[in-house]
Design a protein around this motif. Structure first.
Motif, mmCIF file in Angstrom:
data_model
loop_
_atom_site.group_PDB
_atom_site.id
_atom_site.type_symbol
_atom_site.label_atom_id
_atom_site.label_comp_id
_atom_site.label_asym_id
_atom_site.label_seq_id
_atom_site.Cartn_x
_atom_site.Cartn_y
_atom_site.Cartn_z
ATOM 1 N N CYS A 49 -44.696 -6.713 71.682
ATOM 2 C CA CYS A 49 -43.616 -5.747 71.494
ATOM 3 C C CYS A 49 -42.616 -5.781 72.652
ATOM 4 O O CYS A 49 -42.880 -6.330 73.719
ATOM 5 C CB CYS A 49 -44.182 -4.338 71.338
ATOM 6 S SG CYS A 49 -44.885 -3.649 72.865
ATOM 7 N N GLN A 50 -41.467 -5.164 72.419
ATOM 8 C CA GLN A 50 -40.441 -5.013 73.456
ATOM 9 C C GLN A 50 -40.886 -3.974 74.473
ATOM 10 O O GLN A 50 -41.378 -2.908 74.111
ATOM 11 C CB GLN A 50 -39.137 -4.562 72.802
ATOM 12 C CG GLN A 50 -38.023 -4.218 73.770
ATOM 13 C CD GLN A 50 -36.824 -3.608 73.079
ATOM 14 O OE1 GLN A 50 -36.716 -3.640 71.849
ATOM 15 N NE2 GLN A 50 -35.917 -3.035 73.846
ATOM 16 N N SER A 51 -40.679 -4.247 75.767
ATOM 17 C CA SER A 51 -41.048 -3.258 76.786
ATOM 18 C C SER A 51 -39.942 -3.036 77.807
ATOM 19 O O SER A 51 -40.158 -2.377 78.816
ATOM 20 C CB SER A 51 -42.329 -3.695 77.511
ATOM 21 O OG SER A 51 -42.156 -4.950 78.127
ATOM 22 N N ASN A 52 -38.742 -3.581 77.549
ATOM 23 C CA ASN A 52 -37.609 -3.372 78.451
ATOM 24 C C ASN A 52 -36.313 -3.661 77.691
ATOM 25 O O ASN A 52 -36.338 -3.984 76.505
ATOM 26 C CB ASN A 52 -37.725 -4.254 79.697
ATOM 27 C CG ASN A 52 -37.873 -5.721 79.352
ATOM 28 O OD1 ASN A 52 -37.061 -6.284 78.629
ATOM 29 N ND2 ASN A 52 -38.937 -6.348 79.846
ATOM 30 N N ARG A 53 -35.177 -3.540 78.411
ATOM 31 C CA ARG A 53 -33.872 -3.841 77.805
ATOM 32 C C ARG A 53 -33.276 -5.120 78.396
ATOM 33 O O ARG A 53 -32.054 -5.254 78.518
ATOM 34 C CB ARG A 53 -32.911 -2.656 77.989
ATOM 35 C CG ARG A 53 -33.235 -1.497 77.055
ATOM 36 C CD ARG A 53 -32.280 -0.325 77.234
ATOM 37 N NE ARG A 53 -30.875 -0.658 77.081
ATOM 38 C CZ ARG A 53 -30.242 -0.817 75.909
ATOM 39 N NH1 ARG A 53 -30.929 -0.678 74.773
ATOM 40 N NH2 ARG A 53 -28.959 -1.109 75.857
ATOM 41 N N ARG A 88 -43.930 2.212 76.087
ATOM 42 C CA ARG A 88 -42.553 1.959 76.477
ATOM 43 C C ARG A 88 -41.728 1.501 75.280
ATOM 44 O O ARG A 88 -40.565 1.895 75.123
ATOM 45 C CB ARG A 88 -42.525 0.893 77.587
ATOM 46 C CG ARG A 88 -41.152 0.539 78.091
ATOM 47 C CD ARG A 88 -40.474 1.723 78.745
ATOM 48 N NE ARG A 88 -39.203 1.344 79.329
ATOM 49 C CZ ARG A 88 -38.144 2.146 79.410
ATOM 50 N NH1 ARG A 88 -38.200 3.384 78.932
ATOM 51 N NH2 ARG A 88 -37.030 1.729 79.976
ATOM 52 N N CYS A 89 -42.327 0.708 74.418
ATOM 53 C CA CYS A 89 -41.641 0.254 73.218
ATOM 54 C C CYS A 89 -41.229 1.429 72.338
ATOM 55 O O CYS A 89 -40.104 1.480 71.833
ATOM 56 C CB CYS A 89 -42.540 -0.702 72.439
ATOM 57 S SG CYS A 89 -41.785 -1.409 70.962
ATOM 58 N N ARG A 90 -42.123 2.375 72.167
ATOM 59 C CA ARG A 90 -41.798 3.575 71.378
ATOM 60 C C ARG A 90 -40.595 4.305 71.957
ATOM 61 O O ARG A 90 -39.711 4.771 71.223
ATOM 62 C CB ARG A 90 -42.996 4.526 71.347
ATOM 63 C CG ARG A 90 -44.138 4.109 70.434
ATOM 64 C CD ARG A 90 -45.271 5.112 70.536
ATOM 65 N NE ARG A 90 -46.370 4.820 69.640
ATOM 66 C CZ ARG A 90 -46.458 5.241 68.376
ATOM 67 N NH1 ARG A 90 -45.487 5.982 67.871
ATOM 68 N NH2 ARG A 90 -47.503 4.919 67.640
ATOM 69 N N GLU A 91 -40.562 4.405 73.286
ATOM 70 C CA GLU A 91 -39.447 5.095 73.940
ATOM 71 C C GLU A 91 -38.135 4.348 73.735
ATOM 72 O O GLU A 91 -37.098 4.961 73.477
ATOM 73 C CB GLU A 91 -39.747 5.231 75.430
ATOM 74 C CG GLU A 91 -40.947 6.117 75.750
ATOM 75 C CD GLU A 91 -41.393 6.003 77.202
ATOM 76 O OE1 GLU A 91 -40.861 5.123 77.919
ATOM 77 O OE2 GLU A 91 -42.280 6.770 77.605
ATOM 78 N N LEU A 92 -38.174 3.038 73.841
ATOM 79 C CA LEU A 92 -36.963 2.237 73.748
ATOM 80 C C LEU A 92 -36.428 2.135 72.327
ATOM 81 O O LEU A 92 -35.221 1.959 72.122
ATOM 82 C CB LEU A 92 -37.240 0.823 74.283
ATOM 83 C CG LEU A 92 -37.472 0.701 75.785
ATOM 84 C CD1 LEU A 92 -38.047 -0.672 76.115
ATOM 85 C CD2 LEU A 92 -36.176 0.921 76.555
ATOM 86 N N THR A 93 -37.309 2.214 71.341
ATOM 87 C CA THR A 93 -36.915 1.963 69.952
ATOM 88 C C THR A 93 -36.977 3.200 69.082
ATOM 89 O O THR A 93 -36.969 3.105 67.857
ATOM 90 C CB THR A 93 -37.814 0.862 69.345
ATOM 91 O OG1 THR A 93 -39.178 1.332 69.321
ATOM 92 C CG2 THR A 93 -37.732 -0.422 70.148
#
Length: 212
Positions: A49-53, A88-93
């Motif tokens: 999953c994504q964990s940053n921008r 972190r992915c939940r927060e970003l997406t």
């Protein structure tokens, strides 16, 4: 929790507020979007999953595929073994949370027990390094083996880290330079997938069924 201008991203490879651009992933991500426009998906799955921008380094995959899922009124399943990364992915997406299902767990087990058909599959778990090259290649092969019988007849498959030389200051050999993808690549070709983007691209892209 930021929404993106998906059309602008696909056109330019950049996003306001993100670090860098899609760079070497831009062409394949745009091609994925074009393919899914012609064969609209119901289910998208990504491993890792994504964990940053960091758009250039890591690609912001969950945000981008979440936006594509929303566009097609589909569902994106994202799975990662690291609970902190998934948090972190939940927060970003969060802007796309209505069409994303988040799972913490082993990706091979997740794919082996997945119920239903997969229209788009993105494999990007188990970060590659030369020290664990065989393990990362074996893991991606195990993922595609586990997912294969769930792929829809017109499925689209994208493998990340198909050319990893730029991440290392020393020259990689012919196998390691292809990152974690060569075994999964051969598996897909042996089963009739058409490779639309191959090494030395940063990602390998495949379709089943008619390539158009």
């Amino acid at each position: 929790m930021v929404r993106i201008d998906l059309d602008a991203l696909l056109a330019t490879g950049t996003l306001p507020g993100a670090e860098g651009g899609l760079d070497r992933r831009h062409a394949t991500v745009r091609q994925v979007a074009e393919l899914l426009a012609r064969r609209p998906p119901a289910v998208l799955v990504e491993t890792g999953c994504q964990s940053n921008r960091l758009l250039s380094a890591h690609g912001m995959s969950t945000t981008i595929f979440g936006a594509l899922a929303e566009r097609h009124r589909a569902v994106l399943h994202t799975v990662d073994i690291d609970a902190e990364k998934m948090k972190r992915c939940r927060e970003l997406t969060g802007a796309y949370a209505a069409c994303i299902r988040y799972t913490v767990g082993d990706s091979v087990r997740f794919l082996a027990t997945f119920g239903g058909s997969i229209d788009f599959l993105y494999l990007d778990s188990y970060d590659f390094s030369p020290e664990c090259g065989e393990a990362s290649r074996g893991h991606q092969l195990a993922e595609i083996r586990a997912a294969y019988d769930k792929l829809s007849p017109n499925a689209v498959v994208l493998l990340d880290d198909a050319n990893v030389q730029r991440y290392f200051h020393f020259k990689l050999d012919a196998l390691n330079v292809q990152g974690k993808t060569p075994y999964a690549h051969r598996f897909l070709l042996d089963r009739g997938a058409v490779c639309l983007a191959d090494y030395p691209n940063a990602q390998r892209l495949y379709v089943f069924g008619p390539p158009a």
